[in-house]
Design a protein around this motif. Structure first.
Motif, PDB file in Angstrom:
ATOM      1  N   GLY A   1       2.637  -8.220  -5.490  1.00  0.00           N
ATOM      2  CA  GLY A   1       1.769  -7.587  -4.508  1.00  0.00           C
ATOM      3  C   GLY A   1       1.201  -6.318  -5.097  1.00  0.00           C
ATOM      4  O   GLY A   1       1.924  -5.534  -5.718  1.00  0.00           O
ATOM      5  N   ARG A   2      -0.094  -6.129  -4.958  1.00  0.00           N
ATOM      6  CA  ARG A   2      -0.758  -4.928  -5.464  1.00  0.00           C
ATOM      7  C   ARG A   2      -1.580  -4.328  -4.327  1.00  0.00           C
ATOM      8  O   ARG A   2      -2.221  -5.057  -3.572  1.00  0.00           O
ATOM      9  N   ILE A   3      -1.554  -3.006  -4.231  1.00  0.00           N
ATOM     10  CA  ILE A   3      -2.353  -2.316  -3.220  1.00  0.00           C
ATOM     11  C   ILE A   3      -2.920  -1.050  -3.844  1.00  0.00           C
ATOM     12  O   ILE A   3      -2.263  -0.402  -4.667  1.00  0.00           O
ATOM     13  N   GLY A   4      -4.132  -0.735  -3.479  1.00  0.00           N
ATOM     14  CA  GLY A   4      -4.756   0.474  -3.996  1.00  0.00           C
ATOM     15  C   GLY A   4      -5.733   1.051  -2.998  1.00  0.00           C
ATOM     16  O   GLY A   4      -6.275   0.335  -2.148  1.00  0.00           O
ATOM     17  N   VAL A   5      -5.946   2.338  -3.088  1.00  0.00           N
ATOM     18  CA  VAL A   5      -6.919   3.041  -2.267  1.00  0.00           C
ATOM     19  C   VAL A   5      -7.700   3.939  -3.214  1.00  0.00           C
ATOM     20  O   VAL A   5      -7.101   4.617  -4.055  1.00  0.00           O
ATOM     21  N   TYR A   6      -9.035   3.916  -3.109  1.00  0.00           N
ATOM     22  CA  TYR A   6      -9.811   4.816  -3.951  1.00  0.00           C
ATOM     23  C   TYR A   6     -10.994   5.387  -3.199  1.00  0.00           C
ATOM     24  O   TYR A   6     -11.455   4.836  -2.212  1.00  0.00           O
ATOM     25  N   TRP A   7     -11.432   6.531  -3.696  1.00  0.00           N
ATOM     26  CA  TRP A   7     -12.593   7.233  -3.174  1.00  0.00           C
ATOM     27  C   TRP A   7     -13.646   7.216  -4.269  1.00  0.00           C
ATOM     28  O   TRP A   7     -13.334   7.460  -5.432  1.00  0.00           O
ATOM     29  N   GLU A   8     -14.883   6.912  -3.882  1.00  0.00           N
ATOM     30  CA  GLU A   8     -15.955   6.800  -4.857  1.00  0.00           C
ATOM     31  C   GLU A   8     -17.165   7.586  -4.370  1.00  0.00           C
ATOM     32  O   GLU A   8     -17.588   7.443  -3.230  1.00  0.00           O
ATOM     33  N   ALA A   9     -17.694   8.420  -5.254  1.00  0.00           N
ATOM     34  CA  ALA A   9     -18.901   9.190  -4.939  1.00  0.00           C
ATOM     35  C   ALA A   9     -19.727   9.320  -6.207  1.00  0.00           C
ATOM     36  O   ALA A   9     -19.236   9.841  -7.208  1.00  0.00           O
TER      37      ALA A   9
ATOM     38  N   VAL B   1     -11.538  -3.827   1.300  1.00  0.00           N
ATOM     39  CA  VAL B   1     -12.100  -3.333   2.547  1.00  0.00           C
ATOM     40  C   VAL B   1     -12.836  -2.035   2.228  1.00  0.00           C
ATOM     41  O   VAL B   1     -12.241  -1.102   1.685  1.00  0.00           O
ATOM     42  N   ASP B   2     -14.126  -1.999   2.527  1.00  0.00           N
ATOM     43  CA  ASP B   2     -14.945  -0.814   2.284  1.00  0.00           C
ATOM     44  C   ASP B   2     -15.080  -0.024   3.574  1.00  0.00           C
ATOM     45  O   ASP B   2     -15.466  -0.571   4.612  1.00  0.00           O
ATOM     46  N   LEU B   3     -14.758   1.262   3.505  1.00  0.00           N
ATOM     47  CA  LEU B   3     -14.878   2.168   4.643  1.00  0.00           C
ATOM     48  C   LEU B   3     -15.708   3.365   4.205  1.00  0.00           C
ATOM     49  O   LEU B   3     -15.198   4.459   4.011  1.00  0.00           O
ATOM     50  N   GLY B   4     -16.985   3.123   3.966  1.00  0.00           N
ATOM     51  CA  GLY B   4     -17.856   4.175   3.443  1.00  0.00           C
ATOM     52  C   GLY B   4     -17.461   4.474   2.004  1.00  0.00           C
ATOM     53  O   GLY B   4     -17.371   3.579   1.176  1.00  0.00           O
ATOM     54  N   PRO B   5     -17.149   5.759   1.688  1.00  0.00           N
ATOM     55  CA  PRO B   5     -16.778   6.108   0.313  1.00  0.00           C
ATOM     56  C   PRO B   5     -15.325   5.740  -0.032  1.00  0.00           C
ATOM     57  O   PRO B   5     -14.913   5.846  -1.180  1.00  0.00           O
ATOM     58  N   PHE B   6     -14.534   5.313   0.949  1.00  0.00           N
ATOM     59  CA  PHE B   6     -13.143   4.926   0.716  1.00  0.00           C
ATOM     60  C   PHE B   6     -13.028   3.411   0.666  1.00  0.00           C
ATOM     61  O   PHE B   6     -13.707   2.696   1.404  1.00  0.00           O
ATOM     62  N   HIS B   7     -12.162   2.933  -0.200  1.00  0.00           N
ATOM     63  CA  HIS B   7     -11.980   1.498  -0.394  1.00  0.00           C
ATOM     64  C   HIS B   7     -10.493   1.183  -0.463  1.00  0.00           C
ATOM     65  O   HIS B   7      -9.721   1.915  -1.100  1.00  0.00           O
ATOM     66  N   ILE B   8     -10.091   0.094   0.187  1.00  0.00           N
ATOM     67  CA  ILE B   8      -8.705  -0.372   0.157  1.00  0.00           C
ATOM     68  C   ILE B   8      -8.701  -1.731  -0.528  1.00  0.00           C
ATOM     69  O   ILE B   8      -9.502  -2.604  -0.185  1.00  0.00           O
ATOM     70  N   LEU B   9      -7.818  -1.896  -1.490  1.00  0.00           N
ATOM     71  CA  LEU B   9      -7.703  -3.150  -2.229  1.00  0.00           C
ATOM     72  C   LEU B   9      -6.286  -3.692  -2.070  1.00  0.00           C
ATOM     73  O   LEU B   9      -5.316  -2.964  -2.288  1.00  0.00           O
ATOM     74  N   ILE B  10      -6.184  -4.964  -1.720  1.00  0.00           N
ATOM     75  CA  ILE B  10      -4.884  -5.619  -1.559  1.00  0.00           C
ATOM     76  C   ILE B  10      -4.959  -6.958  -2.278  1.00  0.00           C
ATOM     77  O   ILE B  10      -5.908  -7.722  -2.062  1.00  0.00           O
TER      78      ILE B  10
END
Length: 167
Positions: A90-98, A52-61
């Protein structure tokens, strides 16, 4: 150990706020079967990565189902007999990309094999990762820190550095 993986993109995230989904398969083999920090025991694993992309933040499940002819030994090192073992990851991650930098946190958890009941298996892993893309090249440099929490109320930490080539 060694592993090979493949992924088929089912839907690509194309907008700043959007989602994507894929189907994945991975075949892994561990020379010495044991609990592995990066959860790659001997198994054939199928997953559905969702981003799920939320601008510069991304959630991965990523929910996964794994099957193997052997189970991961318990904390005492006892190796179960060969048979068919199936469990969930189950894997989950959150990252910020710029621009050239990506910073993220992630966690993974597994169940015990279904033929042993249904419960969460330890160890539980969480990680912090930072990646710097080298401008005008397909190269990147990554630093990773991993914490492993085991059933003996202990915590083990690992750090590493990686070099990547994107093609």
């Amino acid at each position: 150990g060694v592993s090979a993986a493949g992924r088929v993109l089912l839907r690509r995230a194309e907008n700043p706020i959007d989602f994507g989904i894929a189907a994945s398969a991975k075949l892994s083999y561990m020379y010495e079967m044991r609990g592995d920090v990066f959860t790659n025991p001997t198994a054939l694993t199928f997953g559905l990565p969702l981003g799920v992309d939320l601008g510069p933040f991304h959630i991965l499940i990523t929910p996964e189902v794994a099957c193997s002819y052997t189970a991961i030994p318990d904390a005492a090192g006892a190796t179960p007999p060969e048979g068919l073992y199936v469990w969930l990851n189950g894997r989950i991650g959150v990252y910020w990309e710029a621009s050239l930098i990506r910073v993220g946190v992630s966690a993974d958890i597994s169940t015990i094999p279904f033929n042993e009941g249904f419960a969460v298996a330890l160890p539980f892993h969480c990680a912090l990762e930072a990646t710097l893309s080298i401008p005008n090249t397909p190269l990147s440099l990554t630093g990773v820190g991993v914490l492993t929490f085991s059933e003996t109320d202990s915590c083990t930490g690992l750090v590493g550095v990686g070099f990547g080539i994107l093609w």
